[in-house]
Design a protein around this motif. Structure first.
Motif, mmCIF file in Angstrom:
data_model
loop_
_atom_site.group_PDB
_atom_site.id
_atom_site.type_symbol
_atom_site.label_atom_id
_atom_site.label_comp_id
_atom_site.label_asym_id
_atom_site.label_seq_id
_atom_site.Cartn_x
_atom_site.Cartn_y
_atom_site.Cartn_z
ATOM 1 N N LYS A 8 0.854 -1.194 0.000
ATOM 2 C CA LYS A 8 0.000 0.000 0.000
ATOM 3 C C LYS A 8 0.889 1.242 0.000
ATOM 4 C CE LYS A 8 -3.642 -2.532 0.534
ATOM 5 N NZ LYS A 8 -4.447 -2.877 -0.573
ATOM 6 N N ARG A 9 0.453 2.240 -0.701
ATOM 7 C CA ARG A 9 1.202 3.490 -0.772
ATOM 8 C C ARG A 9 0.723 4.428 0.341
ATOM 9 N NH1 ARG A 9 4.365 6.498 -3.839
ATOM 10 N NH2 ARG A 9 4.490 5.076 -5.591
ATOM 11 N N VAL A 10 1.698 5.042 1.027
ATOM 12 C CA VAL A 10 1.415 6.028 2.065
ATOM 13 C C VAL A 10 2.150 7.303 1.678
ATOM 14 C CG1 VAL A 10 1.702 6.595 4.502
ATOM 15 C CG2 VAL A 10 1.192 4.249 3.844
ATOM 16 N N THR A 11 1.477 8.413 1.764
ATOM 17 C CA THR A 11 2.088 9.694 1.431
ATOM 18 C C THR A 11 2.276 10.476 2.726
ATOM 19 O OG1 THR A 11 0.956 9.685 -0.683
ATOM 20 C CG2 THR A 11 1.853 11.786 0.056
ATOM 21 N N ALA A 12 3.463 11.028 2.885
ATOM 22 C CA ALA A 12 3.752 11.820 4.083
ATOM 23 C C ALA A 12 4.444 13.105 3.669
ATOM 24 C CB ALA A 12 4.639 11.022 5.038
ATOM 25 N N THR A 13 4.222 14.150 4.429
ATOM 26 C CA THR A 13 4.872 15.424 4.184
ATOM 27 C C THR A 13 5.796 15.721 5.349
ATOM 28 O OG1 THR A 13 2.897 16.200 3.025
ATOM 29 C CG2 THR A 13 4.488 17.873 3.728
ATOM 30 N N VAL A 14 7.060 16.007 5.047
ATOM 31 C CA VAL A 14 8.038 16.341 6.086
ATOM 32 C C VAL A 14 8.744 17.627 5.688
ATOM 33 C CG1 VAL A 14 8.412 13.941 6.806
ATOM 34 C CG2 VAL A 14 9.813 14.890 4.997
ATOM 35 N N ASP A 15 9.335 18.296 6.664
ATOM 36 C CA ASP A 15 10.081 19.510 6.350
ATOM 37 C C ASP A 15 11.417 19.138 5.698
ATOM 38 O OD1 ASP A 15 11.782 18.723 8.407
ATOM 39 O OD2 ASP A 15 10.833 20.030 9.879
ATOM 40 N N SER A 16 12.087 20.110 5.143
ATOM 41 C CA SER A 16 13.312 19.838 4.385
ATOM 42 C C SER A 16 14.429 19.300 5.275
ATOM 43 C CB SER A 16 13.774 21.091 3.650
ATOM 44 O OG SER A 16 14.066 22.112 4.575
ATOM 45 N N ASN A 17 14.477 19.733 6.523
ATOM 46 C CA ASN A 17 15.494 19.259 7.454
ATOM 47 C C ASN A 17 15.314 17.760 7.717
ATOM 48 O OD1 ASN A 17 17.631 19.353 9.231
ATOM 49 N ND2 ASN A 17 16.383 20.061 10.951
ATOM 50 N N THR A 18 14.077 17.337 7.955
ATOM 51 C CA THR A 18 13.796 15.922 8.180
ATOM 52 C C THR A 18 14.083 15.112 6.924
ATOM 53 O OG1 THR A 18 12.086 16.523 9.788
ATOM 54 C CG2 THR A 18 12.026 14.280 8.931
ATOM 55 N N TYR A 19 13.731 15.654 5.780
ATOM 56 C CA TYR A 19 13.993 14.959 4.518
ATOM 57 C C TYR A 19 15.501 14.768 4.304
ATOM 58 C CZ TYR A 19 14.149 13.787 -0.407
ATOM 59 O OH TYR A 19 14.400 13.151 -1.586
ATOM 60 N N ASP A 20 16.285 15.809 4.604
ATOM 61 C CA ASP A 20 17.740 15.700 4.472
ATOM 62 C C ASP A 20 18.296 14.618 5.391
ATOM 63 O OD1 ASP A 20 17.694 17.705 2.595
ATOM 64 O OD2 ASP A 20 18.234 19.295 4.033
ATOM 65 N N LYS A 21 17.753 14.538 6.597
ATOM 66 C CA LYS A 21 18.180 13.490 7.530
ATOM 67 C C LYS A 21 17.821 12.112 7.001
ATOM 68 C CE LYS A 21 17.809 16.352 11.670
ATOM 69 N NZ LYS A 21 17.068 16.592 12.916
ATOM 70 N N LEU A 22 16.612 11.975 6.435
ATOM 71 C CA LEU A 22 16.193 10.698 5.858
ATOM 72 C C LEU A 22 17.127 10.278 4.727
ATOM 73 C CD1 LEU A 22 12.297 11.059 5.689
ATOM 74 C CD2 LEU A 22 13.589 9.465 7.089
ATOM 75 N N VAL A 23 17.453 11.213 3.852
ATOM 76 C CA VAL A 23 18.343 10.919 2.727
ATOM 77 C C VAL A 23 19.721 10.508 3.243
ATOM 78 C CG1 VAL A 23 19.531 11.938 0.737
ATOM 79 C CG2 VAL A 23 17.105 12.388 1.108
ATOM 80 N N TYR A 24 20.231 11.237 4.217
ATOM 81 C CA TYR A 24 21.561 10.946 4.767
ATOM 82 C C TYR A 24 21.605 9.543 5.365
ATOM 83 C CZ TYR A 24 25.573 11.077 7.888
ATOM 84 O OH TYR A 24 26.731 10.778 8.539
ATOM 85 N N ILE A 25 20.619 9.216 6.198
ATOM 86 C CA ILE A 25 20.601 7.903 6.846
ATOM 87 C C ILE A 25 20.393 6.791 5.823
ATOM 88 C CG2 ILE A 25 19.363 6.450 8.506
ATOM 89 C CD1 ILE A 25 18.778 9.027 10.089
ATOM 90 N N LYS A 28 23.615 6.274 4.040
ATOM 91 C CA LYS A 28 24.574 5.659 4.961
ATOM 92 C C LYS A 28 24.311 4.155 5.098
ATOM 93 C CE LYS A 28 26.358 6.259 9.631
ATOM 94 N NZ LYS A 28 26.191 6.968 10.902
ATOM 95 N N LYS A 29 23.027 3.763 5.146
ATOM 96 C CA LYS A 29 22.660 2.357 5.261
ATOM 97 C C LYS A 29 22.583 1.662 3.901
ATOM 98 C CE LYS A 29 20.035 2.249 9.539
ATOM 99 N NZ LYS A 29 18.789 1.774 10.130
ATOM 100 N N ASN A 30 22.713 2.445 2.843
ATOM 101 C CA ASN A 30 22.636 1.945 1.472
ATOM 102 C C ASN A 30 21.279 1.283 1.192
ATOM 103 O OD1 ASN A 30 23.635 1.623 -1.099
ATOM 104 N ND2 ASN A 30 24.618 -0.347 -0.644
ATOM 105 N N ILE A 31 20.222 1.972 1.619
ATOM 106 C CA ILE A 31 18.851 1.515 1.365
ATOM 107 C C ILE A 31 18.041 2.690 0.830
ATOM 108 C CG2 ILE A 31 18.879 -0.326 3.107
ATOM 109 C CD1 ILE A 31 17.384 1.530 5.010
ATOM 110 N N SER A 32 16.854 2.399 0.349
ATOM 111 C CA SER A 32 15.991 3.479 -0.162
ATOM 112 C C SER A 32 15.277 4.166 1.004
ATOM 113 C CB SER A 32 14.964 2.912 -1.138
ATOM 114 O OG SER A 32 14.037 2.103 -0.440
ATOM 115 N N ILE A 33 14.742 5.337 0.712
ATOM 116 C CA ILE A 33 13.984 6.067 1.731
ATOM 117 C C ILE A 33 12.744 5.277 2.140
ATOM 118 C CG2 ILE A 33 12.680 8.183 2.186
ATOM 119 C CD1 ILE A 33 14.681 9.674 0.468
ATOM 120 N N SER A 34 12.134 4.598 1.184
ATOM 121 C CA SER A 34 10.958 3.774 1.516
ATOM 122 C C SER A 34 11.318 2.672 2.505
ATOM 123 C CB SER A 34 10.373 3.145 0.251
ATOM 124 O OG SER A 34 9.830 4.138 -0.586
ATOM 125 N N GLU A 35 12.451 2.007 2.296
ATOM 126 C CA GLU A 35 12.879 0.965 3.235
ATOM 127 C C GLU A 35 13.200 1.557 4.600
ATOM 128 O OE1 GLU A 35 15.369 -2.404 1.348
ATOM 129 O OE2 GLU A 35 15.734 -0.613 0.098
#
Length: 110
Positions: A8-25, A28-35
């Protein structure tokens, strides 16, 4: 990762700071943001079910073990205290000069 029929698809809205943290992590873990979000949601569900993280049960066992050892140690110290007091009482009774074998003989008194 390809989506399955059951996904199932879930849509979420986050601020740019949180998004940058998600991308960084995720990088670092070599996984997608969805995972990464799946892992975060799984962690939140485990937290709500009081299964905080894999080491929680081990830590609880260790704390219980330390508590048991502390109770045993407390009991041993209490026994040692009792033994010491009884030993000193025995020494004090010996120095009084009383003798349980000595019977007071009133017949020799005039």
């Amino acid at each position: 990762m390809a989506r399955k029929e059951s996904d199932k698809r879930v849509t979420a809205t986050v601020d740019s700071n949180t998004y940058d943290k998600l991308v960084y992590i995720a990088e670092k873990k070599n996984i997608s943001i969805s995972e990464l979000l799946r892992e975060a949601i799984d962690l939140e569900i485990r937290y709500d079910n009081e299964d905080y993280y894999p080491l929680a049960k081990l830590e609880a066992q260790r704390i219980n073990q330390i508590t048991d050892h502390l109770a045993i140690l407390s009991s041993n110290v209490a026994n040692l205290e009792k033994l010491t007091i009884e030993g000193f009482n025995s020494l004090i009774n010996l120095t009084k000069g009383d003798n349980y074998l000595y019977e007071d003989d009133d017949t020799n008194m005039v």
